[in-house]
Design a protein around this motif. Structure first.
Motif, PDB file in Angstrom:
ATOM      1  N   SER A   2       0.921  -1.192   0.093  1.00 37.83           N
ATOM      2  CA  SER A   2       0.003  -0.055  -0.067  1.00 37.83           C
ATOM      3  C   SER A   2       0.911   1.261   0.004  1.00 37.83           C
ATOM      4  N   ALA A   3       0.227   2.458  -0.403  1.00 38.70           N
ATOM      5  CA  ALA A   3       1.033   3.445  -0.663  1.00 38.70           C
ATOM      6  C   ALA A   3       1.312   4.061   0.820  1.00 38.70           C
ATOM      7  N   GLU A   4       0.640   3.742   1.797  1.00 44.23           N
ATOM      8  CA  GLU A   4       0.863   4.186   3.096  1.00 44.23           C
ATOM      9  C   GLU A   4       2.179   3.332   3.772  1.00 44.23           C
ATOM     10  N   THR A   5       2.197   2.206   3.566  1.00 40.41           N
ATOM     11  CA  THR A   5       3.062   1.303   4.150  1.00 40.41           C
ATOM     12  C   THR A   5       4.518   0.986   3.340  1.00 40.41           C
ATOM     13  N   ARG A   6       4.340   0.968   2.078  1.00 42.17           N
ATOM     14  CA  ARG A   6       5.537   0.525   1.225  1.00 42.17           C
ATOM     15  C   ARG A   6       6.625   1.397   1.480  1.00 42.17           C
TER      16      ARG A   6
END
Length: 183
Positions: free
Chosen positions: A101-105
């Motif tokens: 995800s864009a938040e975690t990667r």
């Protein structure tokens, strides 16, 4: 009514199996970890590219992959994150999606070298897993964070990721932030 519930269960199982099928990608045992995207290294322009595994590949050699990841970690100061799981596991798929995800990667790429270790149906790579955690207590997915020297920082023996389908990026990021190296 019972027939409808039974048919719904069969249909749901078929959908889950269909979603898990067709994800095979060729791999060479002992090669660098399977990847989906390259990331710029933090240490130097000549350092190897950092990548995130695409799935749990039963053909991978986790000891060789770990050796490679630790060498990279010593070079750039990142931690090593070992993700124990299997492709049949719905929670493992959810965690994989959260990792992408864009938040975690970006958090993963900035702080970790990620290994995905296949444990099959708790019948594969168990000796390797046993060095770091107790799969009977942890369930899967289970995470282990190692220092660049290979010292265990944390192992999720408490099963905290075994119900990843109920987690969101904020919860995963809190774990990753807590155990990230202090640069």
């Amino acid at each position: 009514m019972l027939q409808r519930v039974g048919l719904a269960a069969v249909a749901g199982t078929a959908l889950l199996l269909a979603a898990c099928a067709g994800q095979d990608t060729p791999s060479t045992p002992g090669a660098a970890p399977a990847t989906t995207a390259a990331v710029k290294p933090a240490a130097s322009p000549t350092a190897p590219k950092v990548t995130l595994p695409d799935r749990y590949d039963p053909k991978r050699n986790p000891a060789a992959d770990l050796k490679t990841a630790l060498a990279l970690a010593r070079a750039d100061g990142k931690a090593v994150l070992i993700d124990f799981g299997a492709d049949w596991c719905p929670d493992c798929h959810v965690l994989h999606e959260l990792f992408q995800s864009a938040e975690t990667r970006p958090l993963l790429e900035r702080n970790y070298h990620l290994l995905a270790v296949d444990v099959g149906e708790f019948d594969h790579n168990l000796k390797f897993a046993g060095k770091y955690l107790n799969l009977n207590r942890s369930g899967i997915p289970a995470l282990v964070v190692l220092t660049p020297e290979g010292k265990v920082q944390v192992a999720t023996n408490d099963g905290s990721f075994a119900n990843a389908r109920s987690m969101d990026s904020k919860q995963v990021n809190a774990f990753l932030t807590k155990w990230a190296p202090k640069h």
